[in-house]
Design an enzyme around this catalytic site. Structure first.
Site, mmCIF file in Angstrom:
data_model
loop_
_atom_site.group_PDB
_atom_site.id
_atom_site.type_symbol
_atom_site.label_atom_id
_atom_site.label_comp_id
_atom_site.label_asym_id
_atom_site.label_seq_id
_atom_site.Cartn_x
_atom_site.Cartn_y
_atom_site.Cartn_z
ATOM 1 N N LYS A 286 -7.924 -35.804 15.888
ATOM 2 C CA LYS A 286 -6.491 -35.603 15.598
ATOM 3 C C LYS A 286 -6.301 -35.327 14.106
ATOM 4 O O LYS A 286 -5.564 -34.418 13.717
ATOM 5 C CB LYS A 286 -5.687 -36.841 16.008
ATOM 6 C CG LYS A 286 -5.453 -36.927 17.508
ATOM 7 C CD LYS A 286 -4.861 -38.269 17.905
ATOM 8 C CE LYS A 286 -4.943 -38.437 19.424
ATOM 9 N NZ LYS A 286 -4.843 -39.819 19.870
ATOM 10 N N ASP B 73 4.219 -39.402 21.295
ATOM 11 C CA ASP B 73 3.453 -39.414 22.540
ATOM 12 C C ASP B 73 4.360 -39.158 23.747
ATOM 13 O O ASP B 73 3.876 -38.825 24.828
ATOM 14 C CB ASP B 73 2.809 -40.801 22.743
ATOM 15 C CG ASP B 73 1.379 -40.853 22.238
ATOM 16 O OD1 ASP B 73 0.721 -39.795 22.216
ATOM 17 O OD2 ASP B 73 0.931 -41.956 21.884
ATOM 18 N N GLN C 23 -2.911 -45.968 18.880
ATOM 19 C CA GLN C 23 -4.052 -45.542 19.695
ATOM 20 C C GLN C 23 -4.413 -46.629 20.721
ATOM 21 O O GLN C 23 -4.572 -47.794 20.366
ATOM 22 C CB GLN C 23 -5.254 -45.243 18.775
ATOM 23 C CG GLN C 23 -6.467 -44.710 19.494
ATOM 24 C CD GLN C 23 -6.249 -43.308 20.091
ATOM 25 O OE1 GLN C 23 -5.648 -42.440 19.475
ATOM 26 N NE2 GLN C 23 -6.722 -43.109 21.313
#
Ligand code: NAP
Length: 327
Positions: free
Chosen positions: A91, A159, A136
């Protein structure tokens, strides 16, 4: 020669479009790529993801010229899960390539408490320079992920996991952040010119981050959708009815030749490391026992859904940043 993809601006893409993004065009040679020795088209996600990264770079330059901000993501990486460390590294690389800012807050397992994580999220919610927050998963054992995620400001939920954003999607409103994996699959299908309207789609998997939002996005594009799960009986009979099969069960090579009808489009969300070190998905992609040669199109593993997921994280972060008024 394959026909040119129509320029599409489907409903699910309108939020991104409002900030300057478009569904990437795919050149004829990429669209015509097939699984070796078969007529099954490869739905290349890496190409589409790279095109979106390039759009990010161009848009950042343009927005900066207009006094706009450079989007910034903060990733909270709690614990020492090696796969998570790899994902977060990927990422970071993609954000740097796009000209966006990113920061990773690493917290050792021994220092991770629920109260501590809630306080970190609270600080990130308050920081004006932070546009997106990504916690995460998985979190270290004993930390309830849903409590930590629920503490994120919905405007920074890049997200698309929070009830505020999922709720909008469930109501057929595409103005919130869409969960990155299903959003990426929709963009991939649109870029490759796969029609969805009136098509029968079977989504294998009903998780909150993939299967469920995937079914809602397909419904939004007027597919007729069936969702299968671990209690579904005779999965093969169900998936054989489908024009589009989305495999998101998290079971290596669950779907083979007998699970698809000739000409079906197959999207493989699964990602598994085999004993020989190679990656495979939920779909058997071989000619002998798998869907190659029978399906009309298939996403590769790796290089299909994976890169699209990260690309959509960029798009969601950009949308969060550029929705703010200029300061
Ligand atoms: P998950 O939370 O484990 O959900 C799996 C779903 O599949 C559940 O709904 C489960 O049913 C269903 N299922 C399990 N076995 C099945 C079977 N034999 N037949 C039919 N349905 C079955 O997984 P997830 O988070 O949605 O992820 C799914 C896969 O996608 C995983 O391999 C994951 O690694 C991969 N993934 C990839 C990306 C990417 O960027 N490439 C992103 C996210 C996820 P129940 O609800 O009944 O248990």
């Amino acid at each position: 020669m394959a026909a040119a993809a129509p320029r599409v601006s489907p409903r699910f893409f309108r939020r991104a479009q409002a900030h300057g993004f478009c569904v990437p065009d795919i050149p004829a040679d990429v669209r015509a790529k097939c699984v070796a020795g078969t007529s099954t088209r490869v739905l290349d996600g890496r190409f589409v993801a790279d095109a979106l990264v390039a759009q990010c770079g161009a848009l950042v330059a343009q927005k900066k010229g207009q006094g706009g901000r450079v989007p910034k993501l903060v990733v909270v990486l709690a614990g020492e899960d090696p796969a998570s460390a790899v994902y977060v590294g990927n990422k970071e690389k993609m954000f740097a390539k796009a000209g966006f800012e990113s920061e990773t807050l690493k917290i050792a397992s021994c220092d991770t408490t629920l109260e501590g994580l809630l306080s970190v999220v609270g600080e990130l919610n308050a920081r004006a320079d932070v546009d997106g927050i990504l916690v995460q998963l998985p979190l270290p054992a004993g930390i309830p992920a849903h409590v930590v995620l629920a503490a994120i400001d919905p405007r920074k939920d890049v997200d698309g996991f929070l009830k505020e954003n999922m709720g909008l999607l469930a109501l057929g409103d595409f103005s919130g952040a869409l969960p990155c994996t299903p959003f990426g699959i929709m963009v991939l299908l649109a870029a490759h010119g796969i029609p969805l309207e009136s098509k029968r789609a079977v989504v294998v998997g009903r998780s909150n981050i993939v299967g469920k939002p995937m079914s809602l996005l397909l419904l939004g594009e007027d597919s007729t959708v069936t969702v299968a799960h671990s209690r579904t009986t005779d999965l093969a009979a169900l998936t054989r009815e489908a024009d589009i099969v989305i495999a998101a069960a998290g079971r290596p090579l669950l779907l083979g030749k007998e699970h698809v009808k000739a000409g079906a489009v197959v999207v493989d969300v699964g990602m598994h490391r085999k004993s020989d070190g190679k990656l495979c998905g939920d779909v058997d992609a071989t000619f002998e026992t798998g869907v190659a040669g029978k399906a009309s199109a298939l996403t590769p593993v790796p290089g299909g859904v994976g890169p699209m997921t990260i690309a959509m994280l960029l798009v969601n972060t950009a949308a969060a940043a550029w929705s703010k008024p200029l300061s």
